[in-house]
Write a protein that holds these residues in place. Structure first.
Motif, PDB file in Angstrom:
ATOM      1  N   THR A  13      38.298  26.748  -8.727  1.00  0.00           N
ATOM      2  CA  THR A  13      37.413  25.853  -7.983  1.00  0.00           C
ATOM      3  C   THR A  13      36.020  26.420  -7.769  1.00  0.00           C
ATOM      4  N   ILE A  18      31.329  18.322 -10.855  1.00  0.00           N
ATOM      5  CA  ILE A  18      31.695  16.916 -11.012  1.00  0.00           C
ATOM      6  C   ILE A  18      30.620  16.187 -11.792  1.00  0.00           C
ATOM      7  N   THR A  24      34.094  12.313 -12.391  1.00  0.00           N
ATOM      8  CA  THR A  24      35.308  13.049 -12.731  1.00  0.00           C
ATOM      9  C   THR A  24      34.992  14.540 -12.831  1.00  0.00           C
ATOM     10  N   LEU A  25      36.066  15.362 -12.751  1.00  0.00           N
ATOM     11  CA  LEU A  25      35.878  16.806 -12.858  1.00  0.00           C
ATOM     12  C   LEU A  25      35.474  17.185 -14.273  1.00  0.00           C
ATOM     13  N   ASP A 123      43.391  22.159  -6.357  1.00  0.00           N
ATOM     14  CA  ASP A 123      42.697  21.035  -6.996  1.00  0.00           C
ATOM     15  C   ASP A 123      43.088  19.690  -6.402  1.00  0.00           C
ATOM     16  N   VAL A 226      43.464   7.647  -7.833  1.00  0.00           N
ATOM     17  CA  VAL A 226      42.192   8.216  -7.388  1.00  0.00           C
ATOM     18  C   VAL A 226      41.080   7.315  -7.895  1.00  0.00           C
ATOM     19  N   LYS A 228      37.679   7.613  -7.143  1.00  0.00           N
ATOM     20  CA  LYS A 228      36.438   8.300  -7.471  1.00  0.00           C
ATOM     21  C   LYS A 228      36.424   9.689  -6.869  1.00  0.00           C
ATOM     22  N   SER A 229      35.827  10.628  -7.584  1.00  0.00           N
ATOM     23  CA  SER A 229      35.577  11.973  -7.066  1.00  0.00           C
ATOM     24  C   SER A 229      34.076  12.203  -7.066  1.00  0.00           C
ATOM     25  N   THR A 231      30.664  14.793  -5.294  1.00  0.00           N
ATOM     26  CA  THR A 231      30.180  15.889  -4.477  1.00  0.00           C
ATOM     27  C   THR A 231      29.383  15.323  -3.315  1.00  0.00           C
TER      28      THR A 231
END
Length: 263
Positions: A13, A18, A24-25, A123, A226, A228-229, A231
């Motif tokens: 990590t 992102i 996404t990652l 994660d 999921v 949305k991811s 920062t």
């Protein structure tokens, strides 16, 4: 005694970023590691093996083919063998689907006394998979374990709380989730590394091999999604230097804090 340790290969990590467009990652070029809490789980299994005769430690993981690297590292630390559940049918699994697959893998292995999991994966941070596995298997679970002993054929564990702890005793088989306070994971030995790469100690299995319930694995079998991811934006702020002597500055600061209802 037969011990199963569930481990997960996760992205480091400290290196994860992102994609601002896709949300996404970005995994390309990001180093992967064994999930830290899983290493504590493995260490406790190896400690039991060191202190008792006739103890076998079997690793279980689910992931893409490259996750085999994590199993090799864990075998180098002292585990006896590893099983990797790797199949496109597992792709997109949420915690429910993951725990369903891992429980099927555990039933495939069979004859276990203790199942060790890490508290949570870095994660995902859900802390759900271990307890869900126990529910699938219908066995007792003790989570957030910071101390563990085996006495008279029973497990006696100290379960950490925010303001204290519980002492819990359980019959075997049982599932334990480990936290970092439980122990300090060892490093692989030179001999262990050599043995891990020399022998054929890892078996790769598909969903069909372990007779996994196809309706409860993978993306289609996952009840959660999921969306949305991202920062979170950094917090902005303003600074100001107060005038006057230290006493005057302190007085002015108290006035400002009271105005903002901070004090």
């Amino acid at each position: 005694m037969n011990i199963i340790v569930c481990i997960k290969q996760v992205p480091d990590t400290n290196e994860v970023k992102i994609d601002p467009v896709k949300g996404t990652l970005i995994r390309e070029g990001v180093p992967s590691i064994i999930n830290p809490d899983d290493k504590n789980a493995l260490e406790e299994a190896l400690r039991i093996k060191d202190e008792n005769e006739n103890v076998k430690v079997t690793l279980l993981s689910m992931g893409p083919p490259q996750a085999e690297v994590a199993l090799v590292e864990a075998i180098a630390m002292g585990a006896d063998e590893g099983i990797l559940l790797s199949d496109r049918a597992f792709a997109g699994s949420d915690t429910w689907a993951t725990s369903t697959a891992l429980a099927a893998g555990i039933n495939y292995i069979g004859n276990y006394d203790i199942i060790f999991c890490g508290r949570q994966a870095i994660d995902g941070d859900t802390a759900q998979v271990g307890p869900q596995i126990a529910e699938h298997l219908g066995i007792p679970q003790i989570t957030y374990v910071e101390e563990l002993n085996i006495e008279n054929g029973k497990i006696k564990a100290r379960r950490a709380l925010e303001d204290g702890y519980f002492i819990i005793e359980s019959e075997m088989p049982a599932l334990i989730t480990a936290i970092k306070e439980l122990n300090e994971p060892r490093y692989p030995s030179i001999k262990g590394i050599y043995e891990a790469y020399k022998g054929d100690k890892i078996k790769v299995l598909s969903a069909k091999d372990i007779k996994a319930d196809v309706n409860n694995i993978g993306l289609d079998g996952s009840p959660t999604k999921v969306n949305k991811s991202f920062t979170p934006p950094g917090r902005g702020g303003e600074s100001e230097i107060l005038n006057g002597s230290p006493k005057e500055q302190a007085r002015e600061l108290i006035v400002r804090l009271k105005e903002e209802k901070i004090i």
